[in-house]
Write a protein that holds these residues in place. Structure first.
Motif, PDB file in Angstrom:
ATOM      1  N   LEU A   1     -34.999  29.429 -11.723  1.00 41.47           N
ATOM      2  CA  LEU A   1     -35.089  29.797 -13.134  1.00 41.47           C
ATOM      3  C   LEU A   1     -34.035  30.849 -13.463  1.00 41.47           C
ATOM      4  N   LEU A   2     -33.297  30.633 -14.553  1.00 45.20           N
ATOM      5  CA  LEU A   2     -32.397  31.630 -15.127  1.00 45.20           C
ATOM      6  C   LEU A   2     -33.037  32.119 -16.419  1.00 45.20           C
ATOM      7  N   ASN A   3     -33.271  33.433 -16.520  1.00 42.14           N
ATOM      8  CA  ASN A   3     -34.105  33.979 -17.592  1.00 42.14           C
ATOM      9  C   ASN A   3     -33.345  34.945 -18.488  1.00 42.14           C
ATOM     10  N   TYR A   4     -33.686  34.894 -19.765  1.00 47.50           N
ATOM     11  CA  TYR A   4     -33.219  35.891 -20.737  1.00 47.50           C
ATOM     12  C   TYR A   4     -34.430  36.389 -21.517  1.00 47.50           C
ATOM     13  N   ARG A   5     -34.553  37.720 -21.647  1.00 46.59           N
ATOM     14  CA  ARG A   5     -35.675  38.289 -22.394  1.00 46.59           C
ATOM     15  C   ARG A   5     -35.155  39.292 -23.416  1.00 46.59           C
ATOM     16  N   TYR A   6     -35.664  39.171 -24.629  1.00 44.39           N
ATOM     17  CA  TYR A   6     -35.224  39.998 -25.755  1.00 44.39           C
ATOM     18  C   TYR A   6     -36.358  40.915 -26.188  1.00 44.39           C
ATOM     19  N   GLN A   7     -36.077  42.219 -26.247  1.00 43.40           N
ATOM     20  CA  GLN A   7     -37.086  43.184 -26.689  1.00 43.40           C
ATOM     21  C   GLN A   7     -37.147  43.134 -28.209  1.00 43.40           C
ATOM     22  N   LEU A   8     -37.974  42.215 -28.709  1.00 47.15           N
ATOM     23  CA  LEU A   8     -38.060  41.995 -30.150  1.00 47.15           C
ATOM     24  C   LEU A   8     -38.671  43.188 -30.863  1.00 47.15           C
ATOM     25  N   LEU A   9     -39.756  43.736 -30.305  1.00 51.01           N
ATOM     26  CA  LEU A   9     -40.423  44.898 -30.883  1.00 51.01           C
ATOM     27  C   LEU A   9     -40.648  45.940 -29.798  1.00 51.01           C
ATOM     28  N   VAL A  10     -40.375  47.188 -30.144  1.00 51.46           N
ATOM     29  CA  VAL A  10     -40.701  48.314 -29.272  1.00 51.46           C
ATOM     30  C   VAL A  10     -42.003  48.911 -29.771  1.00 51.46           C
ATOM     31  N   GLU A  11     -42.905  49.203 -28.865  1.00 54.01           N
ATOM     32  CA  GLU A  11     -44.228  49.682 -29.249  1.00 54.01           C
ATOM     33  C   GLU A  11     -44.140  50.996 -30.015  1.00 54.01           C
ATOM     34  N   GLY A  12     -44.945  51.095 -31.058  1.00 55.85           N
ATOM     35  CA  GLY A  12     -44.986  52.315 -31.848  1.00 55.85           C
ATOM     36  C   GLY A  12     -46.046  52.232 -32.924  1.00 55.85           C
TER      37      GLY A  12
ATOM     38  N   GLU B   1     -34.178  41.499 -11.941  1.00 56.22           N
ATOM     39  CA  GLU B   1     -34.050  41.739 -13.379  1.00 56.22           C
ATOM     40  C   GLU B   1     -33.005  42.821 -13.626  1.00 56.22           C
ATOM     41  N   TRP B   2     -32.121  42.578 -14.608  1.00 48.22           N
ATOM     42  CA  TRP B   2     -31.070  43.537 -14.956  1.00 48.22           C
ATOM     43  C   TRP B   2     -31.126  43.832 -16.448  1.00 48.22           C
ATOM     44  N   PRO B   3     -30.959  45.089 -16.849  1.00 46.32           N
ATOM     45  CA  PRO B   3     -30.703  45.385 -18.262  1.00 46.32           C
ATOM     46  C   PRO B   3     -29.318  44.887 -18.623  1.00 46.32           C
ATOM     47  N   ALA B   4     -29.141  44.448 -19.867  1.00 45.69           N
ATOM     48  CA  ALA B   4     -27.867  43.835 -20.225  1.00 45.69           C
ATOM     49  C   ALA B   4     -27.347  44.326 -21.585  1.00 45.69           C
ATOM     50  N   PRO B   5     -26.869  45.572 -21.688  1.00 42.07           N
ATOM     51  CA  PRO B   5     -26.878  46.581 -20.632  1.00 42.07           C
ATOM     52  C   PRO B   5     -28.036  47.563 -20.757  1.00 42.07           C
ATOM     53  N   ASN B   6     -28.904  47.389 -21.793  1.00 41.21           N
ATOM     54  CA  ASN B   6     -30.021  48.304 -21.973  1.00 41.21           C
ATOM     55  C   ASN B   6     -31.287  47.492 -22.185  1.00 41.21           C
ATOM     56  N   LEU B   7     -32.375  48.146 -22.619  1.00 43.13           N
ATOM     57  CA  LEU B   7     -33.663  47.454 -22.671  1.00 43.13           C
ATOM     58  C   LEU B   7     -33.759  46.406 -23.780  1.00 43.13           C
ATOM     59  N   THR B   8     -32.805  46.352 -24.711  1.00 45.68           N
ATOM     60  CA  THR B   8     -32.864  45.331 -25.759  1.00 45.68           C
ATOM     61  C   THR B   8     -32.710  43.928 -25.176  1.00 45.68           C
ATOM     62  N   HIS B   9     -31.809  43.783 -24.229  1.00 46.38           N
ATOM     63  CA  HIS B   9     -31.552  42.478 -23.610  1.00 46.38           C
ATOM     64  C   HIS B   9     -31.745  42.601 -22.103  1.00 46.38           C
ATOM     65  N   GLN B  10     -32.352  41.598 -21.514  1.00 46.96           N
ATOM     66  CA  GLN B  10     -32.557  41.591 -20.065  1.00 46.96           C
ATOM     67  C   GLN B  10     -32.262  40.211 -19.507  1.00 46.96           C
ATOM     68  N   LEU B  11     -31.515  40.173 -18.414  1.00 42.24           N
ATOM     69  CA  LEU B  11     -31.236  38.939 -17.691  1.00 42.24           C
ATOM     70  C   LEU B  11     -31.931  38.993 -16.338  1.00 42.24           C
TER      71      LEU B  11
ATOM     72  N   SER C   1     -41.657  40.904 -26.345  1.00 45.04           N
ATOM     73  CA  SER C   1     -40.358  40.570 -25.732  1.00 45.04           C
ATOM     74  C   SER C   1     -40.365  39.118 -25.265  1.00 45.04           C
ATOM     75  N   PRO C   2     -40.013  38.171 -26.135  1.00 46.45           N
ATOM     76  CA  PRO C   2     -39.996  36.755 -25.747  1.00 46.45           C
ATOM     77  C   PRO C   2     -38.971  36.482 -24.646  1.00 46.45           C
ATOM     78  N   ARG C   3     -39.371  35.601 -23.727  1.00 45.26           N
ATOM     79  CA  ARG C   3     -38.502  35.199 -22.611  1.00 45.26           C
ATOM     80  C   ARG C   3     -38.184  33.713 -22.710  1.00 45.26           C
ATOM     81  N   PHE C   4     -36.921  33.371 -22.456  1.00 44.70           N
ATOM     82  CA  PHE C   4     -36.463  31.987 -22.451  1.00 44.70           C
ATOM     83  C   PHE C   4     -35.855  31.703 -21.078  1.00 44.70           C
ATOM     84  N   SER C   5     -36.327  30.648 -20.425  1.00 43.85           N
ATOM     85  CA  SER C   5     -35.891  30.340 -19.065  1.00 43.85           C
ATOM     86  C   SER C   5     -35.357  28.920 -18.983  1.00 43.85           C
ATOM     87  N   LEU C   6     -34.238  28.777 -18.281  1.00 44.40           N
ATOM     88  CA  LEU C   6     -33.683  27.468 -17.960  1.00 44.40           C
ATOM     89  C   LEU C   6     -34.098  27.134 -16.535  1.00 44.40           C
ATOM     90  N   ILE C   7     -34.770  25.998 -16.355  1.00 46.38           N
ATOM     91  CA  ILE C   7     -35.246  25.573 -15.043  1.00 46.38           C
ATOM     92  C   ILE C   7     -34.235  24.588 -14.471  1.00 46.38           C
TER      93      ILE C   7
END
Length: 509
Positions: free
Chosen positions: A97-108, A68-78, A115-121
Motif C-alpha cells: 500500500l502507498l498512502n497519502y493522508r491529509y489533515q483536513l481538520l485540526v482539533e479545536g 510514515e513521513w510528514p510531507a513536510p509537516n502535519l498537513t500532508h503525510q506520506l 484526516s482522510p487517507r487514500f491508499s493505492l494497493i
C-alpha cells in the motif's frame, strides 16, 4: 459462527521528543492505537515506524512494516505499508500500500480532528500462491478524533475496492480513557461489513525520559470471524529532528532509481556508486546484478561517466548462467541552472557496449544508443521532483535491425531529516525487445547520507505491466573522492548564492 476469545499481547515501544505542554489538559500519549486509526499526522521532523505481527492457530503468520513521513509537516503525510505472510508452507510479500493522508481538520473547540487517507494497493503479492489479489486496488479511510477531557473518541469509516475481486466497506471506533497522564485504558472495535467483527479491550502505559517517551501496551481482542487468531507486536519510533535540509549536490547519487537527477558532479570529484539488485520473477526463478557507476566532474557544466551491470547471474531452477553485464559510457551536460546553481535541465547521451555474453541471455550482442533529457525542481523546502524522457536505438541481436525505445519516468523525494531522503518512482518503457510490449514499474526506497562523502540506499521495485508482478529488492552505497569543499563548480555557486542572500537580508534590517 462461534464467538471465541482471542488472546493478543501487543507491545508498543515509542521514542519521541516531548514538547512543552501549553495546557495541563493536553494528552501525553497520542497516535498509539492498535487497531483503530487516529486522525493525527506526524509533525515536521517526526518519522514513525510500525511493525506488526500476527500468528494464526493453524501456524500461519502475517506481518507488516509501515513508515510514515510528514510531507513536510502535519498537513500532508506520506507512508507505505509492506505486508508479508506465510501459510501452508507458502510465504512472501503481499500487496503493498502507498498512502497519502491529509489533515483536513485540526482539533479545536467543538471541532474534531479529521484526516482522510487514500491508499493505492499494488498487486505485488503472487496471486497464484494466494499472496495477492492480482489487481491494482484502492482503499479510503476517514478517521475522526475528539477529546472530551479524560476521554478520547476515535471513529473510522472506509472502503476497500479490488476490481473484479472484492469490494468491502468497513467501520471502526475506539474509546480511550486517561486514568492518569501516562496510563490509558481503551476499547476498540473493527467491523468489515458481512465479514468479521473484532472487539478489543486493552491498556497502554508511558514514561517520559527527558526528551524521549517509552510506551508499552497490551490488548485482548474478541473476534467473530471463523476463529482467526491475531497476535501483533507494534514498535513506534518518532524521533524529532531540526528542520530538514536538502542533501549536498556533491553527494547525490543517480542510483538506485531509474530516474537520473539533473545535477553535475563538481569539478575534480570522483563519485562512485555501486550496489546489488535481486529479482524473483517467478517460482524457482532468481536473478542478481551488481551495477557499478563512476562519475567525474570535468567542467562546471559537464561530467563523464562509465558504468557496468557488473556480475550477473540468473537461474530458472534447472540451469544457472553467470557472467559480466554490458558496459555504459556517457556524459551529462548541464544546459540550464537556477540562480542558486542547482541544474534544472540536463541531457545525458550514452552508448551501451555489448560486453555481456549474448549466448547466455545477458544482452543482444549489439550496441545501444541512448539520449535522455533530465529535468528537476525543488518544491518548497523539503521536496524535490525529477522527470526524465529518453529515446534510444536498441540492438535486437541476431543481425536484426535496431528498434526504437522510449522511456518516461518521474521520481519524487522528500528531505525527511538531515540525512534521510525517502523517494517513490514510476517509470515506463515502450518496449524492451523488438517484438515486445510496454513495461511499467514502480519502486520506493530511501537514501541515507553518512556525512558529506558517503550515502547508502535501498528499496523495493515492482513490475505492474499486464499480468507480470515481478518484485525486486536493491541496495547500495555511494562515495565521493576529492575536495568536496573546493571553491569551484555547482557547490561553490550554491554557497556563494547563500552568502549573497544572507548579506541582502542583513542589509535590509
Amino acid at each position: 459462527m462461534h464467538r471465541r476469545l482471542i488472546a493478543i499481547v501487543t507491545a508498543c515501544v515509542s521514542v519521541a521528543a516531548v514538547e512543552a505542554r501549553a495546557q495541563s489538559n493536553k494528552w501525553e500519549i497520542l497516535d498509539n492505537s492498535f487497531l483503530v486509526e487516529e486522525s493525527f499526522n506526524q509533525e515536521a521532523g517526526v518519522v514513525q515506524n510500525i511493525f506488526t505481527w500476527s500468528r494464526h492457530r493453524s501456524g500461519g503468520w502475517e506481518a507488516s512494516f509501515t513508515q510514515e513521513w510528514p510531507a513536510p509537516n502535519l498537513t500532508h503525510q506520506l507512508s507505505y505499508t509492506i505486508p508479508f505472510s506465510k501459510s501452508d508452507g507458502i510465504g512472501g510479500i503481499n500487496d503493498v500500500l502507498l498512502n497519502y493522508r491529509y489533515q483536513l481538520l485540526v482539533e479545536g473547540g467543538r471541532r474534531p480532528a479529521v484526516s482522510p487517507r487514500f491508499s493505492l494497493i499494488l498487486p505485488s503479492g503472487r496471486e497464484a500462491d494466494g499472496l495477492g489479489s492480482g489487481v491494482i486496488g484502492l482503499q479510503v479511510n476517514v478517521p475522526a478524533s475528539k477529546q472530551f477531557d479524560d476521554l478520547y473518541i476515535h471513529a473510522n469509516a472506509g472502503w476497500t475496492w479490488l476490481p473484479g475481486v472484492d469490494s468491502t466497506p468497513h467501520v471502526a471506533g475506539s474509546g480511550i480513557w486517561r486514568m492518569s497522564p501516562m496510563f490509558n485504558v481503551f476499547l476498540e472495535a473493527v467491523a468489515e461489513i458481512d465479514q468479521l467483527l473484532t472487539v478489543s479491550p486493552g491498556f497502554r502505559r508511558g514514561w517520559n525520559f527527558g526528551e524521549h517517551q517509552l510506551v508499552i501496551g497490551a490488548a485482548a481482542p474478541v473476534t467473530r470471524a471463523s476463529g482467526v487468531t491475531d497476535v501483533a507486536l507494534l514498535t513506534y519510533f518518532p524521533p524529532r529532528f531540526a528542520a530538514p535540509r536538502r542533501p549536498s549536490a556533491a553527494g547525490l547519487p543517480d542510483r538506485p532509481d531509474v530516474t537520473n537527477g539533473t545535477h553535475i558532479v563538481d569539478i575534480g570529484l570522483l563519485q562512485i556508486e555501486m550496489g546489488g539488485l535481486y529479482a524473483h520473477p517467478g517460482t524457482r526463478q532468481h536473478a542478481f546484478g551488481s551495477p557499478f557507476t563512476a562519475r567525474v566532474g570535468l567542467t562546471e557544466w559537464l561530467e563523464a561517466r562509465i558504468g557496468t551491470d557488473g556480475l550477473v547471474t540468473a537461474t530458472d531452477g534447472i540451469t544457472r548462467q553467470t557472467g559480466v553485464g554490458n558496459t555504459q559510457i556517457g556524459a551529462k551536460l548541464r544546459l540550464w541552472a537556477d540562480p542558486g546553481g542547482v541544474p534544472v535541465l540536463s541531457i545525458l547521451p550514452a552508448i551501451n557496449l555489448p560486453t555481456a555474453d549474448a549466448t547466455k541471455g545477458f544482452g543482444s550482442g549489439d550496441r545501444d544508443y541512448l539520449l535522455s533529457v533530465l529535468s528537476g525542481s525543488d518544491i518548497g523546502r523539503h521536496w524535490h521532483v525529477d522527470v526524465n524522457y529518453g529515446i534510444g536505438r536498441i540492438g535486437a541481436g541476431n543481425g536484426e535491425p535496431h528498434f526504437t525505445q522510449h522511456l518516461a519516468s518521474t521520481s519524487a523525494s522528500v528531505a525527511a531529516t538531515d540525512n534521510l531522503n525517502p523517494y517513490a518512482e514510476a517509470f515506463w518503457f515502450s518496449r524492451q525487445d523488438a517484438e515486445g510490449g510496454a513495461m511499467s514499474a514502480v519502486d520506493a526506497g530511501a537514501i541515507y547520507e553518512l556525512g558529506a562523502r558517503y550515502a547508502v540506499d535501498g528499496g523495493v521495485q515492482m513490475n505492474v505491466s499486464g499480468g507480470s508482478h515481478e518484485v525486486a529488492v536493491f541496495g547500495g552505497v555511494s562515495m565521493v573522492v576529492g575536495d568536496i569543499l573546493g571553491n569551484h563548480g555547482v557547490h561553490a555557486r550554491q554557497l556563494q548564492h547563500q552568502r549573497r542572500s544572507a548579506a541582502r537580508r542583513a542589509s535590509t534590517r
